[in-house]
Design an enzyme around this catalytic site. Structure first.
Site, short mmCIF file in Angstrom:
data_model
loop_
_atom_site.label_atom_id
_atom_site.label_comp_id
_atom_site.label_asym_id
_atom_site.label_seq_id
_atom_site.Cartn_x
_atom_site.Cartn_y
_atom_site.Cartn_z
N GLY A 272 0.81 -1.21 0.00
CA GLY A 272 0.00 0.00 0.00
C GLY A 272 0.85 1.26 0.00
N ASN B 277 -1.56 -0.57 -4.88
CA ASN B 277 -2.53 -0.51 -3.80
C ASN B 277 -2.39 0.85 -3.12
OD1 ASN B 277 -2.94 -1.05 -0.65
ND2 ASN B 277 -4.16 -2.57 -1.73
N CYS C 63 -8.22 -1.36 5.34
CA CYS C 63 -7.13 -1.64 6.26
C CYS C 63 -7.59 -1.41 7.69
CB CYS C 63 -5.91 -0.77 5.99
SG CYS C 63 -4.56 -1.18 7.12
N LYS D 26 -10.92 -2.78 -2.97
CA LYS D 26 -10.65 -3.92 -2.08
C LYS D 26 -11.49 -3.82 -0.82
CE LYS D 26 -6.82 -6.34 0.13
NZ LYS D 26 -5.35 -6.49 0.13
N ILE E 212 -10.89 -10.83 0.26
CA ILE E 212 -11.08 -9.97 1.41
C ILE E 212 -9.75 -9.42 1.91
CG2 ILE E 212 -13.16 -11.18 2.18
CD1 ILE E 212 -11.51 -12.62 4.32
N ASN E 213 -9.84 -8.31 2.59
CA ASN E 213 -8.72 -7.84 3.39
C ASN E 213 -8.75 -8.63 4.70
OD1 ASN E 213 -6.64 -6.19 4.56
ND2 ASN E 213 -7.26 -4.55 3.20
N THR E 214 -7.95 -8.26 5.66
CA THR E 214 -7.86 -9.05 6.89
C THR E 214 -9.07 -8.86 7.81
OG1 THR E 214 -6.60 -7.26 7.87
CG2 THR E 214 -5.35 -9.06 6.90
N GLY F 137 -7.51 -14.42 0.37
CA GLY F 137 -7.70 -14.90 1.73
C GLY F 137 -7.27 -16.33 1.93
C1 LIG Z 1 1.85 -8.17 6.65
C2 LIG Z 1 0.66 -7.78 5.82
C3 LIG Z 1 0.58 -6.52 5.25
C4 LIG Z 1 -0.52 -6.13 4.48
N1 LIG Z 1 -0.56 -4.90 3.91
C5 LIG Z 1 -1.62 -4.55 3.11
C6 LIG Z 1 -1.64 -3.31 2.43
O1 LIG Z 1 -0.71 -2.52 2.51
N2 LIG Z 1 -2.74 -3.01 1.67
C7 LIG Z 1 -3.78 -3.89 1.53
O2 LIG Z 1 -4.75 -3.60 0.84
N3 LIG Z 1 -3.76 -5.09 2.15
C8 LIG Z 1 -2.71 -5.45 2.94
N4 LIG Z 1 -2.69 -6.68 3.54
C9 LIG Z 1 -3.81 -7.61 3.33
C10 LIG Z 1 -3.49 -8.64 2.24
O3 LIG Z 1 -3.26 -8.00 1.01
C11 LIG Z 1 -4.64 -9.65 2.10
O4 LIG Z 1 -5.82 -8.97 1.74
C12 LIG Z 1 -4.89 -10.41 3.38
O5 LIG Z 1 -3.68 -10.70 4.03
C13 LIG Z 1 -5.65 -11.72 3.16
O6 LIG Z 1 -4.98 -12.58 2.29
P1 LIG Z 1 -3.99 -13.77 2.78
O7 LIG Z 1 -4.76 -14.59 3.78
O8 LIG Z 1 -3.62 -14.51 1.55
O9 LIG Z 1 -2.82 -13.12 3.43
C14 LIG Z 1 -1.59 -7.06 4.30
C15 LIG Z 1 -1.49 -8.33 4.88
C16 LIG Z 1 -0.40 -8.71 5.61
C17 LIG Z 1 -0.35 -10.09 6.21
#
Ligand SMILES: Cc1cc2nc3c(=O)[nH]c(=O)nc-3n(C[C@H](O)[C@H](O)[C@H](O)COP(=O)(O)O)c2cc1C
Ligand SMILES: Cc1cc2nc3c(=O)[nH]c(=O)nc-3n(C[C@H](O)[C@H](O)[C@H](O)COP(=O)(O)OP(=O)(O)OC[C@H]3O[C@@H](n4cnc5c(N)ncnc54)[C@H](O)[C@@H]3O)c2cc1C
Ligand SMILES: Cc1cc2nc3c(=O)[nH]c(=O)nc-3n(C[C@H](O)[C@H](O)[C@H](O)COP(=O)(O)OP(=O)(O)OC[C@H]3O[C@@H](n4cnc5c(N)ncnc54)[C@H](O)[C@@H]3O)c2cc1C
Ligand SMILES: Cc1cc2nc3c(=O)[nH]c(=O)nc-3n(C[C@H](O)[C@H](O)[C@H](O)COP(=O)(O)O)c2cc1C
Ligand code: FES
Ligand code: FES
Lengths: 303, 254, 303, 254
Positions: A47, A99, A130, A165, A191-193, A243
């Site tokens: 990002g 991003n 986020c 997103k 999804i995001n987290t 995800g």
């Molecule tokens: C360490 C870390 C940093 C992340 N930074 C961003 C970010 O800067 N921008 C964003 O949209 N999502 C960010 N995410 C979310 C991921 O892009 C992703 O949506 C989320 O981790 C779910 O996918 P995954 O289970 O494959 O990790 C981050 C995730 C992690 C683990």
């Protein structure tokens, strides 16, 4: 049998559906020693904000059962340095998607304008989800009106495809998806987290300095898969599934429920060649399953 | 920027050698055919880890030669317990050597606390003039548990065991004296647990010595991507895995 | 050092904070061969409805990374049979809490009336958060007005403590918690399962006949812990923490962020003596940490 | 209702005996000091499984005597791969014997498909008059892979291998004939993969034989609590782990 891996995300044509998820693949270059970046479907970078950001104080990450929490807080070098120092080093052959993070609508628009002009940027991803920052971030993503307004404002100043997103931390993700689609989003990613927390009973303190973090990794895959499926059933723009993806089977699962492509996040930490291996394994798996191209697979779940 | 040769490989376990009656063990893997600098580390992930633990684990290169890659580790949790359960022939995914090791030093004072001895085993073995090295080793477990004999007697080495609070204070005093005495004479390298590093750091800064500390922050990726392992430095928060693990003492805020 | 394990949930006094989570401990009797039910803090039985329910067709369960999805659909023998055949066999020494499910407010009230009269029932748990049924269930739990209305209606006809169980599938769980507290809930429990899904790429079908299921187990612990913490900060009624608890450390984590007691769910499947072992291990762990009673622990997280 | 004696125990692994070149193996654990009925099963969970896999795994009791508990298993996924990796001395959490085994039968026809042979090993060993038993075994892997020799020659046993679709159809025909011939003469027990059971079930119902089937539904708890393993019967959906795994054929809807 030959296999066609190509997929389209609106006007963006990808040679395969495997993208890196933002924040888990650095600026791409970090992974160059472990594979050929040119083979990837696309690179979504960490990002980026208008100005450099230091992010949250450490500790910022903690391991959880089959997952992890992060509260990085969008540390990044800022758009200027990114365009000057990182972007030129990325291969021409692979679309780079940036991003974007900003704290207000105006900032988002300004950032989008700058990135839209950068020739090598193939598309923008609007991070309205986020959970680890005080301002902006998930607040936009939890309110359909705000999400739509922001999407509309960015679309107005941008000619490149805009991917929005979404956050899973909502009662009804379909509602948000429909709102941003209506507002002009070319692609929707999710999804995001998930919001989460961990505590240390020995120190009686949260494990993360930021107290809360975002949960990612295989643990959240079932939640992500459901949301992707639900969103795919109501929107007509392409959807990118994210995800907990770490195996080719996972990739095919997300596409079977309707995703046109996927982003691989936390699995890049499990081993740095994860994405490169997936690019190699995907056609082999498709052959085994008799899938010639994704047209016959995307959204073909039999319910 | 783009480094070549840091491949991610599947290495075979040659031997796991636990030190009986102690929580530590040596792991021998088939060698990586790559140069390294002492202080660098590798990320390890046994093939049988699927998702739990999720992350690989970082370990200092204790030795790496044409025959084996040696890791000296302490069993503290889930991951290290699983390392201990490895058998010859099992596969371990490994990437590295990673990060910035200790700089070249004609003379150096090596300060190590406990498992912090690991990178210095390689350093002492590789140094062209081991007689120009001085090593001070503070430990809690009996000395036999550590690979103390792997350090050439040419190195001016001294071990001191701390089992009580008092002994710990005495050791701190010893560290202080050693650092102040050595300041200006050569580089000072330190590796060990966080409280040990904090003490060393303080004296290094006070004495304006040319000091270097190796940090053991929690890591997820080891390649600079997750931004989870950051250390606070004069340049702001930077990745320990790529800008470190060895940092100039004066750059660091601990 | 002697350790006092007692905790209170409103007027309900428990000898320890370890309860079984509904739907994961059967009617309690299933676990009698594996330990002494009398030692438990309380037994929360499978969700009971007015009439027997057959539940959803199988397959109903699927394993996921560090978790599981279930779509049981509230199969149960109905309140009548429960009161006649199961309740009398449960030990007097352990409070029995009945988890209630109904499809409408009227049904909930009728069920609550019946259970309130059953002497051996110590308290009621209002399940407004089941994601696996078409009617009722989570719909009540995603809307603060409906949740409050239902709580109020049940409270009106009941003299026993009423615990309301919240769904995590909402944008802001604090809002729901405040609504049910205001409506008279004596205790709040959370979380129920997260909505999720799994698919089988070989059969191109959902793994669950019901398509969607609820995610539980260690995978969701970080999400649960955050929500419990957030709710504890805004309500003043006692809160019961649920979600991925399988170890004494987990129990202490939930209590540190503010829970007065916990429910152990999926971990009962990991081994049938889980709860009995936790009852034995908890005081030992507390001694190690120097905790004499929960007064000095509940909500004592240092942020 | 409350059964006594079904304790959850930590059993030591005595031996893991893989059948070379095949995906099957025998696991020998220290014995449970409890009576059992053939057809009953145990839930196993090696101590080193933390959360992934989350559930224990059900296995038929292949034999249980004063010396060992024997499991005959096929490696199909995560859990069975980890069983295969067990070593003598490792601990396995085990509860059981669970569920309803096969009823007592003076004479019986035993129909088994593949791994479905497991419970019949115990049944044949325990039967007071093995000469009154008839066993028909359909298998895909070579016969040597299975514990075929563990079944007394007094049992009228017949094995037939199916490697092609055609052979499978022939075997189905054989099943049909055997069932129709045996109906009325004694009980018929069957255990095997789902498609095999479906065929057997059909003929059992058609011939009105006194048939019993052992189901292998997915299980989470094994004790009747999760309601995840339900089978459709005339009494509605009931737990396979407690009301089964052995069901009267006429009660079942497959
Ligand atoms: C360490 C870390 C940093 C992340 N930074 C961003 C970010 O800067 N921008 C964003 O949209 N999502 C960010 N995410 C979310 C991921 O892009 C992703 O949506 C989320 O981790 C779910 O996918 P995954 O289970 O494959 O990790 C981050 C995730 C992690 C683990
Ligand atoms: C660059 C680097 C080099 C290292 N070299 C060695 C080495 O040569 N030998 C060796 O034994 N260890 C070394 N470590 C530490 C080692 O990585 C950890 O001990 C290991 O990851 C623990 O894994 P686990 O799954 O067993 O423990 P976990 O279950 O993850 O944790 C167990 C306990 O240890 C603590 N812990 C784990 N990792 C760390 C850490 N990095 N810093 C502080 N506390 C931690 C946890 O908080 C927890 O209390 C190194 C770490 C780094 C970053
Ligand atoms: C009462 C009972 C007795 C059993 N006895 C034996 C035995 O004696 N020997 C033996 O080898 N196996 C037996 N099984 C089956 C055994 O439990 C499974 O093979 C095992 O749980 C698979 O675990 P896994 O983690 O290796 O596979 P997973 O990774 O869980 O699954 C691998 C593949 O196998 C399929 N699968 C797994 N379990 C089942 C199941 N129960 N039914 C249908 N498909 C399944 C999955 O869908 C998947 O495709 C028995 C099952 C039951 C219910
Ligand atoms: C198989 C299964 C059945 C469940 N049935 C019910 C139920 O009947 N009523 C209810 O309120 N919650 C039910 N739940 C939810 C649990 O009580 C609990 O809230 C959830 O599983 C999270 O806790 P855990 O991670 O410890 O399992 C069920 C959960 C599972 C896994
Ligand atoms: S461990 Fe990921 S950036 Fe250092
Ligand atoms: S496996 Fe849980 S009820 Fe049968």
């Amino acid at each position: 049998m030959s296999v066609d891996l190509r997929v389209n995300l609106s006007s963006l044509n990808l040679k395969n559906p495997l993208l890196s998820a933002s924040g888990t693949f650095g600026y791409g270059l970090e992974f160059a020693p472990y594979g050929d970046l040119k083979t990837l479907g696309g690179i979504i970078v960490k990002g980026i904000s208008l100005k450099p950001r230091e992010g949250n104080p450490p500790p910022r990450i903690v391991e959880t059962p089959c997952g992890m929490l992060n509260a990085i807080g969008l540390q990044n070098i800022g758009v200027e340095k990114f365009l000057e120092e990182k972007l030129p080093l990325l291969p021409e052959e692979t679309p780079v998607i940036v991003n974007m993070y900003a704290q207000s609508g105006e900032e988002f628009v300004e950032l989008a304008r700058i990135l839209d002009k950068a020739e090598k940027v193939a598309a923008l991803e609007l991070n309205i989800s986020c959970p680890n920052v005080k301002k902006g971030g998930v607040l936009f993503g939890q309110n359909p009106l705000l999400a739509a307004e922001l999407t509309r404002a960015v679309k107005k100043v941008v000619s490149k495809p805009v991917m929005v997103k979404l956050s899973p931390n909502v009662t009804d993700i379909k509602e948000i998806a429909l709102a941003v689609e209506e507002a002009g989003a070319d692609v929707i990613s999710l999804i995001n987290t998930l919001g989460g927390m961990a505590v240390d009973i020995y120190r009686r303190k949260p494990c993360l300095k930021n107290v809360f973090g975002g949960l990612s990794g295989p643990a959240i895959k079932p939640v992500a898969l459901k949301m992707v499926y639900e969103v795919c059933r109501v929107v007509s723009v392409p959807v990118v599934g994210i995800g907990g993806i770490s195996k080719v089977e996972d990739v095919l699962e997300f596409m079977l429920v309707g995703a046109s492509a996927v982003q691989v996040g936390t699995a890049n930490f499990m081993r740095p060649d994860t994405l490169f291996r997936l690019v190699e394994e995907l056609p082999l798996k498709m052959k085994k399953l008799g899938i010639k191209s994704f047209q016959e697979w995307i959204g073909k779940l039999e319910v | 920027m783009i480094q070549e040769g840091l491949l991610c490989k599947e290495l075979e376990v040659l031997e796991v050698r636990p030190i009986p009656g102690s929580p530590v063990a040596h792991l021998f893997l088939e060698p990586l055919n790559l140069p390294f600098t002492p202080g660098q580390f590798v990320m390890l992930r046994p093939k049988l880890w699927e998702y739990d633990p999720l992350w690989p684990r970082p370990f200092s290169i204790c030795d790496l030669n044409s025959e084996y890659l040696q890791i000296f580790f302490q069993v503290v949790g889930k991951g290290t317990n699983l390392l201990l359960a490895l058998r010859p022939g099992d596969k371990v995914t490994c990437w590295g050597p990673l990060g910035q090791g200790f700089p070249v030093a004609d003379r150096a004072l090596l300060l190590c606390g406990g498992m912090g001895i690991a990178p210095f085993i390689a350093l002492c073995k590789q140094h062209p003039h081991p007689e120009r090295l001085k090593l001070l080793f503070g430990h809690r477990l009996p000395l036999e548990v550590y690979p103390w004999q792997d350090i050439s007697d040419k190195v001016e080495k001294r071990a001191s065991r701390q089992e009580s609070e008092e002994e710990l204070l005495l050791f701190e005093e010893e560290l202080r004296e050693s650092i102040w005495q050595y300041a200006g004479k050569g580089k000072i390298f330190a590796c060990g647990p966080h409280p040990f590093l904090k003490v060393v750091h303080k004296y290094l800064v006070e004495s304006k010595a040319q000091g270097y500390l190796s940090l053991e922050n929690r890591m997820a990726c080891g390649v600079g991507a997750c931004l989870g392992c950051v250390a606070r430095t004069r340049q702001g928060l930077v990745q320990t895995c790529t800008k470190g693990p060895v940092f100039k003492a004066e750059e660091l805020e601990l």
